[in-house]
Design a protein around this motif. Structure first.
Motif, mmCIF file in Angstrom:
data_model
loop_
_atom_site.group_PDB
_atom_site.id
_atom_site.type_symbol
_atom_site.label_atom_id
_atom_site.label_comp_id
_atom_site.label_asym_id
_atom_site.label_seq_id
_atom_site.Cartn_x
_atom_site.Cartn_y
_atom_site.Cartn_z
ATOM 1 N N GLU A 60 0.832 -1.205 0.000
ATOM 2 C CA GLU A 60 0.000 0.000 0.000
ATOM 3 C C GLU A 60 0.870 1.259 0.000
ATOM 4 O O GLU A 60 0.518 2.269 -0.620
ATOM 5 N N GLU A 61 2.011 1.177 0.678
ATOM 6 C CA GLU A 61 2.942 2.310 0.690
ATOM 7 C C GLU A 61 3.486 2.588 -0.712
ATOM 8 O O GLU A 61 3.515 3.735 -1.171
ATOM 9 N N LEU A 62 3.909 1.531 -1.411
ATOM 10 C CA LEU A 62 4.424 1.702 -2.770
ATOM 11 C C LEU A 62 3.332 2.214 -3.696
ATOM 12 O O LEU A 62 3.564 3.115 -4.515
ATOM 13 N N ASN A 63 2.130 1.666 -3.568
ATOM 14 C CA ASN A 63 1.017 2.100 -4.401
ATOM 15 C C ASN A 63 0.711 3.586 -4.205
ATOM 16 O O ASN A 63 0.462 4.315 -5.167
ATOM 17 N N ALA A 64 0.748 4.034 -2.954
ATOM 18 C CA ALA A 64 0.485 5.443 -2.664
ATOM 19 C C ALA A 64 1.529 6.345 -3.311
ATOM 20 O O ALA A 64 1.211 7.429 -3.812
ATOM 21 N N LEU A 65 2.780 5.898 -3.318
ATOM 22 C CA LEU A 65 3.843 6.684 -3.949
ATOM 23 C C LEU A 65 3.619 6.793 -5.455
ATOM 24 O O LEU A 65 3.823 7.859 -6.051
ATOM 25 N N VAL A 66 3.176 5.700 -6.077
ATOM 26 C CA VAL A 66 2.894 5.728 -7.515
ATOM 27 C C VAL A 66 1.757 6.696 -7.817
ATOM 28 O O VAL A 66 1.854 7.543 -8.721
ATOM 29 N N ILE A 67 0.678 6.603 -7.063
ATOM 30 C CA ILE A 67 -0.483 7.467 -7.308
ATOM 31 C C ILE A 67 -0.145 8.930 -7.058
ATOM 32 O O ILE A 67 -0.595 9.825 -7.783
ATOM 33 N N ARG A 68 0.694 9.186 -6.059
ATOM 34 C CA ARG A 68 1.101 10.565 -5.773
ATOM 35 C C ARG A 68 1.914 11.146 -6.930
ATOM 36 O O ARG A 68 1.723 12.301 -7.323
ATOM 37 N N GLU A 69 2.815 10.341 -7.491
ATOM 38 C CA GLU A 69 3.598 10.818 -8.636
ATOM 39 C C GLU A 69 2.693 11.078 -9.841
ATOM 40 O O GLU A 69 2.912 12.034 -10.591
ATOM 41 N N MET A 70 1.675 10.249 -10.027
ATOM 42 C CA MET A 70 0.726 10.477 -11.109
ATOM 43 C C MET A 70 -0.020 11.790 -10.892
ATOM 44 O O MET A 70 -0.184 12.589 -11.817
ATOM 45 N N ALA A 71 -0.454 12.024 -9.663
ATOM 46 C CA ALA A 71 -1.207 13.242 -9.349
ATOM 47 C C ALA A 71 -0.374 14.493 -9.578
ATOM 48 O O ALA A 71 -0.905 15.549 -9.959
#
Length: 211
Positions: A60-71
């Motif tokens: 979930e931590e890695l996923n959040a980092l990916v979504i944040r970079e997309m945003a």
């Protein structure tokens, strides 16, 4: 591809940002799936009584980092953990104009959910070509990329990487043929490759199972 696999909890931010930038023009109908890298694979491979909890939290931590970079560049992503993945949820997220960002995961009983399996199931359901952005140039035999594969008999033994709990390249290719989907395996770290793959250009290894 987006983590430093030999260093626990290390994101390769230049590669992640490069890849995110290259998907910007293809977000309509796009579904992203990422694996565990040095997050989930590290925790899943430890003999710890907290293995399940920490593997789940790390993904979930890695996923959040990916979504944040997309945003950061205006792409709206939405998380969908592998343990609750189903096609209806993917479609609901797409209907909202968001990009589903799925990830390999772990169940409460310790069963690993492979990001490759998720990708393959989506490609099979919708008759899509699955794109696998990896950290190698494609399927390699004797150090050379095989441009196109039609059957497993073409391959000699492929090495499996010890920390890749989902079976490495050999298992990825086996699952692609088993599920009768077309797929492309390429180096997502190389600038322009993600963009070109989404544009429809053939790079790396194209696995052609169906017409």
């Amino acid at each position: 591809m987006i983590t430093c696999k030999s260093v626990p909890y290390c994101v390769d931010f230049p590669v992640l940002r490069q890849a995110v930038g290259e998907i910007r023009d293809f977000t309509e109908g796009l579904v992203l799936v990422h694996g565990g890298g040095s997050f989930g694979h590290f925790e899943a491979g430890r003999r710890s009584p907290l293995r399940v909890s920490l593997t789940s939290a790390s993904m979930e931590e890695l996923n959040a980092l990916v979504i944040r970079e997309m945003a950061m560049i205006g792409i709206g992503g939405f998380p969908l953990p592998g343990r609750v993945f189903d096609l209806e949820k993917v479609e609901r997220i797409l209907d909202q104009g968001l990009v589903p960002v799925l990830f390999g995961d772990i169940r409460e009983n310790g069963e690993i959910i492979s990001g490759d399996d998720i990708t393959i199931s989506i490609a099979r359901e919708y008759s899509l070509t699955a794109l696998f952005a990896t950290d190698v140039d494609g399927v390699l035999v004797n150090g050379n990329v095989i441009p196109e594969l039609h059957d497993l008999n073409t391959l000699v033994a492929l090495p499996s990487v010890s920390y890749d709990l989902t079976g490495g390249m050999k298992e990825k290719v086996r699952k692609i043929f088993q599920n009768k989907i077309n797929a492309m395996i390429f180096n997502g770290k190389k600038r322009g490759n993600v963009f070109n793959a989404l544009k429809g250009e053939r790079i790396g290894t194209f696995i052609k199972v169906r017409e």
